[in-house]
Design a protein around this motif. Structure first.
Motif, PDB file in Angstrom:
ATOM      1  N   LEU A 113      27.059 -57.917 -24.080  1.00  0.00           N
ATOM      2  CA  LEU A 113      28.197 -57.490 -24.899  1.00  0.00           C
ATOM      3  C   LEU A 113      28.341 -58.386 -26.133  1.00  0.00           C
ATOM      4  CD1 LEU A 113      30.662 -55.813 -25.547  1.00  0.00           C
ATOM      5  CD2 LEU A 113      31.990 -57.210 -23.934  1.00  0.00           C
ATOM      6  N   ALA A 114      28.221 -59.690 -25.939  1.00  0.00           N
ATOM      7  CA  ALA A 114      28.387 -60.608 -27.070  1.00  0.00           C
ATOM      8  C   ALA A 114      27.325 -60.363 -28.141  1.00  0.00           C
ATOM      9  CB  ALA A 114      28.331 -62.060 -26.589  1.00  0.00           C
ATOM     10  N   ARG A 115      26.095 -60.115 -27.705  1.00  0.00           N
ATOM     11  CA  ARG A 115      25.037 -59.838 -28.679  1.00  0.00           C
ATOM     12  C   ARG A 115      25.291 -58.519 -29.403  1.00  0.00           C
ATOM     13  NH1 ARG A 115      20.587 -62.119 -24.965  1.00  0.00           N
ATOM     14  NH2 ARG A 115      20.286 -60.023 -24.183  1.00  0.00           N
ATOM     15  N   GLY A 116      25.618 -57.487 -28.619  1.00  0.00           N
ATOM     16  CA  GLY A 116      25.839 -56.165 -29.216  1.00  0.00           C
ATOM     17  C   GLY A 116      26.999 -56.189 -30.204  1.00  0.00           C
ATOM     18  N   LEU A 117      28.090 -56.843 -29.819  1.00  0.00           N
ATOM     19  CA  LEU A 117      29.265 -56.898 -30.690  1.00  0.00           C
ATOM     20  C   LEU A 117      28.935 -57.658 -31.978  1.00  0.00           C
ATOM     21  CD1 LEU A 117      32.232 -56.451 -31.334  1.00  0.00           C
ATOM     22  CD2 LEU A 117      32.774 -58.491 -29.967  1.00  0.00           C
ATOM     23  N   ARG A 118      28.247 -58.772 -31.840  1.00  0.00           N
ATOM     24  CA  ARG A 118      27.870 -59.550 -33.012  1.00  0.00           C
ATOM     25  C   ARG A 118      27.045 -58.726 -33.997  1.00  0.00           C
ATOM     26  NH1 ARG A 118      27.325 -64.878 -34.173  1.00  0.00           N
ATOM     27  NH2 ARG A 118      25.890 -65.306 -35.852  1.00  0.00           N
ATOM     28  N   TRP A 119      26.059 -58.008 -33.471  1.00  0.00           N
ATOM     29  CA  TRP A 119      25.213 -57.192 -34.347  1.00  0.00           C
ATOM     30  C   TRP A 119      26.034 -56.087 -35.027  1.00  0.00           C
ATOM     31  CZ3 TRP A 119      20.960 -56.788 -30.020  1.00  0.00           C
ATOM     32  CH2 TRP A 119      20.271 -58.003 -29.958  1.00  0.00           C
ATOM     33  N   HIS A 120      26.960 -55.497 -34.262  1.00  0.00           N
ATOM     34  CA  HIS A 120      27.833 -54.475 -34.850  1.00  0.00           C
ATOM     35  C   HIS A 120      28.658 -55.074 -35.982  1.00  0.00           C
ATOM     36  CE1 HIS A 120      30.760 -51.180 -35.097  1.00  0.00           C
ATOM     37  NE2 HIS A 120      31.698 -52.106 -35.022  1.00  0.00           N
ATOM     38  N   LEU A 121      29.237 -56.226 -35.733  1.00  0.00           N
ATOM     39  CA  LEU A 121      30.124 -56.842 -36.723  1.00  0.00           C
ATOM     40  C   LEU A 121      29.366 -57.299 -37.970  1.00  0.00           C
ATOM     41  CD1 LEU A 121      32.296 -58.975 -34.267  1.00  0.00           C
ATOM     42  CD2 LEU A 121      33.096 -56.982 -35.560  1.00  0.00           C
ATOM     43  N   GLU A 122      28.105 -57.618 -37.804  1.00  0.00           N
ATOM     44  CA  GLU A 122      27.290 -58.059 -38.945  1.00  0.00           C
ATOM     45  C   GLU A 122      26.557 -56.892 -39.604  1.00  0.00           C
ATOM     46  OE1 GLU A 122      26.426 -62.686 -37.570  1.00  0.00           O
ATOM     47  OE2 GLU A 122      24.798 -61.227 -37.445  1.00  0.00           O
ATOM     48  N   ASP A 123      26.974 -55.678 -39.294  1.00  0.00           N
ATOM     49  CA  ASP A 123      26.346 -54.476 -39.883  1.00  0.00           C
ATOM     50  C   ASP A 123      24.844 -54.435 -39.634  1.00  0.00           C
ATOM     51  OD1 ASP A 123      28.602 -53.108 -41.313  1.00  0.00           O
ATOM     52  OD2 ASP A 123      28.747 -55.075 -42.254  1.00  0.00           O
ATOM     53  N   ARG A 124      24.444 -54.831 -38.442  1.00  0.00           N
ATOM     54  CA  ARG A 124      23.018 -54.794 -38.103  1.00  0.00           C
ATOM     55  C   ARG A 124      22.631 -53.543 -37.328  1.00  0.00           C
ATOM     56  NH1 ARG A 124      20.604 -59.521 -39.149  1.00  0.00           N
ATOM     57  NH2 ARG A 124      21.951 -61.281 -39.601  1.00  0.00           N
ATOM     58  N   VAL A 125      23.635 -52.741 -36.966  1.00  0.00           N
ATOM     59  CA  VAL A 125      23.365 -51.564 -36.136  1.00  0.00           C
ATOM     60  C   VAL A 125      23.589 -50.302 -36.952  1.00  0.00           C
ATOM     61  CG1 VAL A 125      23.865 -50.443 -33.947  1.00  0.00           C
ATOM     62  CG2 VAL A 125      24.341 -52.902 -34.208  1.00  0.00           C
ATOM     63  N   LEU A 126      22.554 -49.481 -37.100  1.00  0.00           N
ATOM     64  CA  LEU A 126      22.682 -48.197 -37.793  1.00  0.00           C
ATOM     65  C   LEU A 126      22.474 -47.105 -36.750  1.00  0.00           C
ATOM     66  CD1 LEU A 126      21.695 -50.361 -39.982  1.00  0.00           C
ATOM     67  CD2 LEU A 126      21.049 -48.388 -41.337  1.00  0.00           C
ATOM     68  N   VAL A 127      23.433 -46.195 -36.670  1.00  0.00           N
ATOM     69  CA  VAL A 127      23.340 -45.130 -35.669  1.00  0.00           C
ATOM     70  C   VAL A 127      22.760 -43.884 -36.314  1.00  0.00           C
ATOM     71  CG1 VAL A 127      24.659 -43.675 -34.079  1.00  0.00           C
ATOM     72  CG2 VAL A 127      25.335 -46.060 -34.457  1.00  0.00           C
ATOM     73  N   HIS A 128      21.852 -43.243 -35.622  1.00  0.00           N
ATOM     74  CA  HIS A 128      21.347 -41.951 -36.085  1.00  0.00           C
ATOM     75  C   HIS A 128      21.161 -41.076 -34.858  1.00  0.00           C
ATOM     76  CE1 HIS A 128      19.734 -39.294 -39.104  1.00  0.00           C
ATOM     77  NE2 HIS A 128      18.711 -39.030 -38.314  1.00  0.00           N
ATOM     78  N   GLY A 129      21.925 -40.010 -34.775  1.00  0.00           N
ATOM     79  CA  GLY A 129      21.877 -39.149 -33.596  1.00  0.00           C
ATOM     80  C   GLY A 129      22.272 -39.947 -32.370  1.00  0.00           C
ATOM     81  N   GLN A 130      21.468 -39.856 -31.314  1.00  0.00           N
ATOM     82  CA  GLN A 130      21.790 -40.541 -30.066  1.00  0.00           C
ATOM     83  C   GLN A 130      21.177 -41.932 -29.974  1.00  0.00           C
ATOM     84  OE1 GLN A 130      24.036 -39.722 -27.579  1.00  0.00           O
ATOM     85  NE2 GLN A 130      24.563 -38.425 -29.311  1.00  0.00           N
ATOM     86  N   LYS A 131      20.609 -42.413 -31.078  1.00  0.00           N
ATOM     87  CA  LYS A 131      19.897 -43.691 -31.014  1.00  0.00           C
ATOM     88  C   LYS A 131      20.360 -44.662 -32.095  1.00  0.00           C
ATOM     89  CE  LYS A 131      15.412 -43.390 -30.305  1.00  0.00           C
ATOM     90  NZ  LYS A 131      14.002 -42.902 -30.394  1.00  0.00           N
ATOM     91  N   THR A 132      20.028 -45.916 -31.900  1.00  0.00           N
ATOM     92  CA  THR A 132      20.388 -46.927 -32.883  1.00  0.00           C
ATOM     93  C   THR A 132      19.138 -47.575 -33.474  1.00  0.00           C
ATOM     94  OG1 THR A 132      20.409 -48.709 -31.248  1.00  0.00           O
ATOM     95  CG2 THR A 132      22.515 -47.594 -31.657  1.00  0.00           C
ATOM     96  N   VAL A 133      19.276 -48.032 -34.692  1.00  0.00           N
ATOM     97  CA  VAL A 133      18.325 -48.958 -35.300  1.00  0.00           C
ATOM     98  C   VAL A 133      19.061 -50.290 -35.355  1.00  0.00           C
ATOM     99  CG1 VAL A 133      17.165 -49.570 -37.448  1.00  0.00           C
ATOM    100  CG2 VAL A 133      17.144 -47.192 -36.637  1.00  0.00           C
ATOM    101  N   VAL A 134      18.503 -51.318 -34.746  1.00  0.00           N
ATOM    102  CA  VAL A 134      19.173 -52.620 -34.712  1.00  0.00           C
ATOM    103  C   VAL A 134      18.324 -53.645 -35.453  1.00  0.00           C
ATOM    104  CG1 VAL A 134      20.148 -54.423 -33.258  1.00  0.00           C
ATOM    105  CG2 VAL A 134      20.233 -52.049 -32.492  1.00  0.00           C
ATOM    106  N   PHE A 135      18.797 -54.044 -36.626  1.00  0.00           N
ATOM    107  CA  PHE A 135      18.075 -55.054 -37.412  1.00  0.00           C
ATOM    108  C   PHE A 135      18.573 -56.434 -36.993  1.00  0.00           C
ATOM    109  CE2 PHE A 135      17.807 -51.496 -40.650  1.00  0.00           C
ATOM    110  CZ  PHE A 135      16.448 -51.285 -40.480  1.00  0.00           C
ATOM    111  N   SER A 136      18.173 -56.859 -35.797  1.00  0.00           N
ATOM    112  CA  SER A 136      18.676 -58.137 -35.276  1.00  0.00           C
ATOM    113  C   SER A 136      17.883 -59.290 -35.878  1.00  0.00           C
ATOM    114  CB  SER A 136      18.584 -58.169 -33.769  1.00  0.00           C
ATOM    115  OG  SER A 136      17.265 -57.988 -33.359  1.00  0.00           O
TER     116      SER A 136
END
Lengths: 295, 295, 295, 295
Positions: free
Chosen positions: D272-295
């Motif tokens: 959760l901590a990793r996922g939230l951090r990436w979300h907050l840093e605009d590292r997660v781009l959603v497209h359809g049912q999947k994500t692109v995560v530029f971690s």
């Protein structure tokens, strides 16, 4: 401050640990003894080390299954089992209903402290945390919020005096574990010996790599692809005590030292929490420079 | 001996790699150049190292998307991009349709050899394996079964002569990679320099821990809880070259040295296969003692 | 074809495994029995399952420490230990000097076959591989190069007939393990029962996710961040048998299905090799839909 | 409540994220634009998805390197880059100096809450945590100790009313992230849509395995050898939203459901901590049912 206590009698256990020179028949002796007193074994682990010729075991029995008190169990185990083994046998019988006492030594970095106090607050650690002692005041506010007494001992010019004060304060709690939770002072050899088998350190590298100061800087410079953390008993030789637990995480060329520091915190917290838990549950048996961990 | 070849034109790629002093506008320069020639970029990776002030990139374009040959691409890239960058810029353009050549150096332990020849046989490695050279004959039978020529060079009393013979034999294949697949000889410094950036070693420890001989024995003695393997470029300093890849597996007190040797083989094989693949696909850029790996 | 044989008498072991309804005193009974015959226990593992009330153990003793043959050991163990336990007790005594026999079922994908034949060739598997049976001829050349007989059974229109032929051919080897090493046919229920506890499958997903066909395509579509492999006993319900071993590797958005297939091979090979090894060394005890693995 | 703020201007960044139909020249357009305004790119990541034909990028530039305000950057980027791309292009420019706002939804289990509030207290999360909302009062004491307002909304018989109250309370904070930190209520479909791309859940299994209630019980029953946790965006379909991050830990036959619950907490917290951090840093781009995560 909540601590884990047996929710019911089924969780109340007596734990026997023993290390002795290996020979045939030890398991039979111990298990016959436990069968005699009606012991319902809920966990049993054995290890024979061909390298040192040493035998190790840990047995957990339901307290409500035996007809004796823990003191009687100790006496009878000594007389009926240990007496027949080598004179350098090391053993111990502990009672899961007696909470273990823990003192935490800290400096300025709060992630390990925060993790342990959080676990303790939620009743996840099999221990009472009796005190936090810091060589700086940075973590006083957090400790106080969590309801744990904080003591400040400055380590300025009179280091020897500070260590003397530390020793007295720690010893006044008669702790089962003294945790160096990112305590940045090198403990003098005599204090290491005084707390032998009780003092646990978390080092922020995968030992034996990157001993000493600034291990993440060393790791960055060497270009390793994994960084790690090591939980070990403190001995007189820096970062060389018996290892309890280690783990690593992946890094790559895009990670700066600051990234390693940030990501490393998570692995430090986990490795320390696991190592401390195993220590408190009598799962770690030390022999020479190595540990047997019945996790 | 099968090798991976583009199943169809969509898999045929030109790969550009470049390292140079960082400054603004490099990405714009490269991407504008690629856009000009109609390049369809299928992979693009960038790294700016704040520590060294160096910039790294790797770009893969579909060969069928550009209107130029690989030679023309090289010339134009040199003239239109590289010429405007620092004079110590290092770059390369390679063609995925030209198979890379590989020579394997071995001794008696066959697991890494077996793994690489198996991958090569099944077309899983982007390389031709042209020869296996051993200082013992133990692995001749296996190599021959797999259809790869085996050469025996004894390393007895005349080590210098043996290394001279090795150098000539290896160089006769003009290889893109010289893989020390558990080759138990220490390569002389001049040969390390001669093969710089091409010679890849697999060391059976998590470097920088346990450099040199018998790392599993060292790991056992220290009581570590994880053992590892490291794939690195060979340099004059033993086991100290730039690290390409590392990985670890968990061990515990019940694992003997023999258990570590057995379990370690699996991690050695994997780490070497990954490192070699990345090298062959121009995913590894070396700068000083460290690598940038665009995996 | 080499097989592992005890290098010397110290490696020759008798292995006892037993599962029975739990009650106090079982460990004492077994360990007293072993002490009586002078057994030097080199490995001992126990598990009490509070959920099912079942007890499991595996004991390995040095063969040269006991004064009895393996047949005598079986007889005495039956009479002196098993007779006093529940009637549904399941047990077994095996001799590490008697090599286990294995038959491999394959289709077109050669990575698991290549891995197992390589290990067997190098003497790393505690088994003889007696035959490879394929529903296609793709892997005939490799098997033959490795010196293992290959049999082709086409699975065309007469599937029932093909399975009958397969059953007879497999049974003619009286194998201890029948390994579905990426065998792409669904084994009929009666054959699953016939080979119960012997037939081992490798499924290329982290079960219970992605049962059935094309699991990497399913994983890609769902966008999972880890892909895995599962080694399990084959039962009548597809991909639902007791799990022996699982592992995973990290993937990300840049990995195509082809990348997952490629990277997944390495984890499939490892998981199958570990699972098979544990099965062959009598480390896996099945109870209901689950396994106890004394690894 | 401390929040991460740029220690100095070197850490102040503008972050551009963009997803659009793929075509040649996009990278050139963006990088030329950034070069034009003098942008010093500190992080740049690209992904072309051959499956969907979509292109994704994330660029971070030093704020002090560009001569424009963030508003001007947005306007010029829209006019000079986005206008030339497909009409369904999704993009965003954010300013690292503007702290992200977060609201946490909880029930009785405090480990994820404790972890996030601890990180926030120590300044490790790039967010302000504005409120904790619980359907029980169990976690009120802890939140209050950490200085974060706690709101109790009972979810008794009038669930619809409770969700209406929850919606209003959450929306009053205008949060960038709504974190279901072991919130045990199923969010109605319209609320999922209302919070689309902002609501993040932690599920205590390796999805898609063990959807819904009591996943550790399901995992125990199936006998899996690894358990996991999944951080994903909340959508109308239960536990089926785009996955941001997953991880697993090893378990074995000796682990009870209670052991899995205990050990699972650590992996839930981390994921959760990793996922939230990436979300907050605009590292997660959603497209359809999947994500692109530029971690």
């Amino acid at each position: 401050m909540t601590t884990l206590s047996p929710a019911n009698s089924a969780d109340h256990r007596y734990v026997l640990t023993l290390g002795c020179p290996d020979t045939t028949g030890i398991v039979a002796k111990i298990s016959s003894f436990l069968a005699d007193i009606g012991g319902w074994i809920v966990e049993a682990a054995y290890h024979s080390d061909p390298d040192t010729g040493w035998f190790f075991t840990r047995q957990a029995v339901r307290a409500d299954s035996v007809s004796v008190t823990v003191e009687q169990l100790r006496e009878r185990f000594a007389a009926e089992v240990v007496a027949g083994l080598g004179s350098d046998t090391e053993w111990r019988v502990s009672d899961s209903a007696v909470p273990k006492k823990t003192v935490l030594l800290v400096s300025k970095e709060g992630h390990c402290l925060g993790d342990l106090l959080g676990r303790s607050y939620r009743g996840e650690l099999p221990a009472e945390i009796n005190a936090v002692i810091g060589n700086h005041r940075d973590l006083e506010d957090f400790s106080t919020r969590m309801g744990v007494p904080f003591h400040h001992i400055p380590f300025g010019t009179d280091k020897a005096g500070a260590f003397e004060e530390l020793r007295e304060l720690v010893d006044s709690h008669n702790p089962d574990a003294v945790v160096l939770a990112r305590f940045m002072q090198i403990v003098p050899e005599d204090l290491c010996e005084h707390w032998a088998g009780k003092a646990i350190n978390i080092h922020h590298s995968f030992l034996p790599s990157f001993i000493g100061a600034r291990p993440y800087h060393q790791a960055f410079k060497r270009g390793v692809k994994l960084i790690g953390a090591t939980c070990h008993y403190v001995t007189g030789e820096l970062d060389a005590g018996p290892i309890i637990e280690q783990d690593v995480i992946r890094v790559d060329h895009s990670d700066t030292v600051a990234d390693m520091v940030r990501q490393g915190r998570d692995i430090e917290k986990l490795v320390l929490a696991r190592g401390l838990r195993w220590h408190l549950e009598d799962r770690v048996l030390v022999h020479g420079q190595k540990t047997v961990v019945f996790s």
